[in-house]
Write an enzyme that holds these catalytic residues in place. Sequence first.
Site, PDB file in Angstrom:
ATOM      1  N   GLU A 107      49.292  41.366  38.517  1.00 16.56           N
ATOM      2  CA  GLU A 107      48.386  40.143  38.963  1.00 16.56           C
ATOM      3  C   GLU A 107      48.077  40.186  40.299  1.00 16.56           C
ATOM      4  O   GLU A 107      48.698  40.189  41.113  1.00 16.56           O
ATOM      5  CB  GLU A 107      49.460  38.862  38.252  1.00 16.56           C
ATOM      6  CG  GLU A 107      49.008  37.575  38.764  1.00 16.56           C
ATOM      7  CD  GLU A 107      47.805  37.309  37.732  1.00 16.56           C
ATOM      8  OE1 GLU A 107      47.953  37.788  36.605  1.00 16.56           O
ATOM      9  OE2 GLU A 107      46.751  36.279  37.985  1.00 16.56           O
ATOM     10  N   ASP A 108      46.661  39.859  40.302  1.00 21.21           N
ATOM     11  CA  ASP A 108      46.229  39.429  41.463  1.00 21.21           C
ATOM     12  C   ASP A 108      46.275  40.836  42.567  1.00 21.21           C
ATOM     13  O   ASP A 108      46.771  40.578  43.817  1.00 21.21           O
ATOM     14  CB  ASP A 108      46.548  38.397  42.130  1.00 21.21           C
ATOM     15  CG  ASP A 108      45.689  37.274  41.487  1.00 21.21           C
ATOM     16  OD1 ASP A 108      44.881  37.393  40.563  1.00 21.21           O
ATOM     17  OD2 ASP A 108      46.034  35.976  41.940  1.00 21.21           O
ATOM     18  N   LYS A 166      51.833  31.562  37.065  1.00 20.95           N
ATOM     19  CA  LYS A 166      51.317  32.171  35.956  1.00 20.95           C
ATOM     20  C   LYS A 166      52.496  32.173  34.680  1.00 20.95           C
ATOM     21  O   LYS A 166      52.338  31.959  33.370  1.00 20.95           O
ATOM     22  CB  LYS A 166      50.995  33.764  35.981  1.00 20.95           C
ATOM     23  CG  LYS A 166      49.930  34.178  35.403  1.00 20.95           C
ATOM     24  CD  LYS A 166      48.712  34.430  35.723  1.00 20.95           C
ATOM     25  CE  LYS A 166      47.662  34.458  34.874  1.00 20.95           C
ATOM     26  NZ  LYS A 166      46.516  34.771  35.727  1.00 20.95           N
ATOM     27  N   TYR A 176      48.479  25.650  38.288  1.00 20.09           N
ATOM     28  CA  TYR A 176      47.806  26.786  38.669  1.00 20.09           C
ATOM     29  C   TYR A 176      46.255  26.726  39.441  1.00 20.09           C
ATOM     30  O   TYR A 176      46.576  25.549  40.202  1.00 20.09           O
ATOM     31  CB  TYR A 176      47.453  27.730  37.378  1.00 20.09           C
ATOM     32  CG  TYR A 176      47.286  28.960  37.422  1.00 20.09           C
ATOM     33  CD1 TYR A 176      48.571  29.648  37.791  1.00 20.09           C
ATOM     34  CD2 TYR A 176      46.256  29.518  37.163  1.00 20.09           C
ATOM     35  CE1 TYR A 176      48.382  31.331  38.344  1.00 20.09           C
ATOM     36  CE2 TYR A 176      45.933  31.104  37.348  1.00 20.09           C
ATOM     37  CZ  TYR A 176      47.014  31.774  37.985  1.00 20.09           C
ATOM     38  OH  TYR A 176      46.958  33.257  38.320  1.00 20.09           O
ATOM     39  N   ASP A 228      45.943  40.733  33.702  1.00 21.19           N
ATOM     40  CA  ASP A 228      45.251  39.613  33.110  1.00 21.19           C
ATOM     41  C   ASP A 228      44.129  39.494  33.552  1.00 21.19           C
ATOM     42  O   ASP A 228      43.230  39.094  33.037  1.00 21.19           O
ATOM     43  CB  ASP A 228      46.204  38.524  33.513  1.00 21.19           C
ATOM     44  CG  ASP A 228      45.380  37.324  32.937  1.00 21.19           C
ATOM     45  OD1 ASP A 228      45.195  37.199  31.832  1.00 21.19           O
ATOM     46  OD2 ASP A 228      45.195  36.319  33.560  1.00 21.19           O
ATOM     47  N   ASP A 229      43.822  39.761  35.050  1.00 21.34           N
ATOM     48  CA  ASP A 229      42.319  39.423  35.588  1.00 21.34           C
ATOM     49  C   ASP A 229      41.615  40.637  35.125  1.00 21.34           C
ATOM     50  O   ASP A 229      40.489  40.154  35.094  1.00 21.34           O
ATOM     51  CB  ASP A 229      42.526  40.149  37.387  1.00 21.34           C
ATOM     52  CG  ASP A 229      43.684  39.576  38.071  1.00 21.34           C
ATOM     53  OD1 ASP A 229      43.642  38.115  37.853  1.00 21.34           O
ATOM     54  OD2 ASP A 229      44.423  39.990  38.701  1.00 21.34           O
ATOM     55  N   ASN A 251      35.450  31.404  39.553  1.00 24.78           N
ATOM     56  CA  ASN A 251      36.019  30.315  39.910  1.00 24.78           C
ATOM     57  C   ASN A 251      36.297  30.193  41.433  1.00 24.78           C
ATOM     58  O   ASN A 251      36.101  31.277  41.947  1.00 24.78           O
ATOM     59  CB  ASN A 251      37.484  30.530  39.298  1.00 24.78           C
ATOM     60  CG  ASN A 251      37.629  30.358  37.985  1.00 24.78           C
ATOM     61  OD1 ASN A 251      37.143  29.571  37.354  1.00 24.78           O
ATOM     62  ND2 ASN A 251      38.107  31.486  37.345  1.00 24.78           N
ATOM     63  N   ARG A 255      45.074  40.012  46.582  1.00 27.12           N
ATOM     64  CA  ARG A 255      43.941  39.385  46.184  1.00 27.12           C
ATOM     65  C   ARG A 255      44.195  38.345  45.635  1.00 27.12           C
ATOM     66  O   ARG A 255      43.843  38.252  44.238  1.00 27.12           O
ATOM     67  CB  ARG A 255      43.031  40.544  45.287  1.00 27.12           C
ATOM     68  CG  ARG A 255      41.576  40.142  45.571  1.00 27.12           C
ATOM     69  CD  ARG A 255      41.216  40.019  44.026  1.00 27.12           C
ATOM     70  NE  ARG A 255      41.849  39.145  43.353  1.00 27.12           N
ATOM     71  CZ  ARG A 255      41.163  38.658  42.077  1.00 27.12           C
ATOM     72  NH1 ARG A 255      40.062  39.062  41.789  1.00 27.12           N
ATOM     73  NH2 ARG A 255      42.081  37.836  41.495  1.00 27.12           N
TER      74      ARG A 255
END
Length: 570
Positions: free
Chosen positions: A251-252, A180, A109, A274-275, A424, A162
């Site tokens: 996700e993203d 993930k 990851y 999750d973000d 991050n 993203r």
Amino acid sequence: MNFSVRIDPVSGRRYMAVDEKGEHVLTYPLVNKSTAFSQHEREELDLHGLLPPGVSTIEHQLARVYGSFKLKRTAIEQYMHLTALQDRNETLFYRLLQEHIDEMMPVVYTPVVGEACQRYSHIYRRHRGLYISYEQRDRIPDLLRNYGRDRVAVIVVTDGERILGLGDQGVGGMGIPIGKLCLYTLCAGVSPHATLPITLDVGTDNEDRLADPLYMGLRHERIRGERYQEFVDAFVEAVSEVFPEAVLQWEDFHKGNAIRQLDRFRDKICSFNDDIQGTAGVVLAGIYSALRITGQPMRDQRVLFAGAGAAAHGIASLLVTALVEDGLSREEAVARIYTVDSRGLVTTDRPNLEDFKAAHARDAKELEGWELATPGQATLLEAVSNARPTMILGTSGTPGTFDEPVVRAMAEVNEQPIVFPLSNPTSQAECHPEDAIRWSGGRAILATGSPFEPVTWEGGVHRIGQGNNAFIFPGVGLGLTVARARKVTDEMFLDAAKALAAQVTEEDLAQRAVFPSLDRIRDCSLAVACATIRRAVDQGHADPDILNGLEETVRGAMWTPEYLPVRYEP
Ligand code: NAD
């Protein structure tokens, strides 16, 4: 070839049944044991001659694959080595990850998966998951059925716009749902038999990808607006039809789309982002643990965000839920939150405020009593001095945001300032933990988004807890699938956060670490899953029968990377 896990009626032990023999058995990564097939299995499955004659134990195989992992010189080579192993032998892959979790998680990851997404069309080797392109929008249920599984427990889906901090990667974003879901299995024991990574390909606006002759996605700019939404709607409808029990994790996605899809579907299907929500859960867990050190109640907190994007949006709304639960009215809770973005403190008088910024914009009148260099505009430092927050949370993606004056100001207004540089990867963190500890005279309580080495200060060791989302989302997902929950709520993430904070030991706190170490992640996921289920039942989103022997049920549902006997049953 069909395969399934069955229970032997005599011994009660599990085994893997396959309906073909020979080479097929070696080509299915969920079945293949490679050199660990016993002589008896080799006889029954016609494998003699296809493998070297010596039978290996899984420990021998681990030594072999770890040895060759160590020969890889670059991170991307290590990633490709692990991907190849996952595609050959998933049990061994997960066992290797489990035994070396600290070393392997950054490869499968973040941060290495980011590079893999960028180079996806160059390093692609083998199919995994599903690619649903805009061109196939009229036959999405057929594509889902092509996956060939009767039951899917968790789907992670991206549109690749993203990807981490790397922006639009088009179809290369597939590295993220694959990675993930790998964490779902590694960290919470969600069976790899029941996971499904999906990329929605609506084109890309990344010029480099479009100009790359090897790029494998649709070669046009992104479909947007109504046509995009109709496509996503058709996808969700198809998932509800083909895999009605699946938990869907967004996700993203780009922040506007991420928030829109979450709001659009949160009451219709069992889905979360999750973000937004996972991040919120893990950060809240860090806050609950930090309050165990400061001894202050949640209701006394004032929170300043540096960064007003998707992550801040999620954390802020869960914080409001937590403050309300601890006795404040909603209005009082919202008033405890300040957000600063790249232009300074977000205030109501800014033109064209996006919805999620408007939700936490401060009334411009409030600034009238503040000491400011430019009237009506507050920098991060001025926001600290005037609003006197108990904690600052970094979600800006900008290194250096928590500079010496900011941290010193936090240490002036708090005995033990809570300072979380969450961005991050490591290079983007708002400050280095060592600096924050020094600038605050060792008083700051820290948590980061990326891993950092422990810091020694005046003879004591500060272990830097990592607010890794993997402490939350795999456990929440496990809980939702075990309970067959019908809906995901913010309160589930609140309870997940509390359950995770309760896993932080007195020894962790003595080292000022507000998260457990990664090697305890499966226990944390178990606790998070149980907390999620209890809240799901409490809110009427899951059947109460699940509460009988809950912990045993959840533990029993957790897949472990162990070889099962393989039998031929046509
Ligand atoms: P985003 O692009 O939606 O938001 C970034 C925000 O930061 C924007 O509001 C921008 O205006 C603001 N900003 C930029 N420079 C700034 C500065 N110098 N001072 C103040 N604000 C500034 O991104 P996001 O999805 O919200 O993610 C933000 C960061 O949070 C990322 O670096 C990501 O890695 C991190 N994050 C951490 C975790 C975790 O620790 N578990 C989880 C998710 C995201």
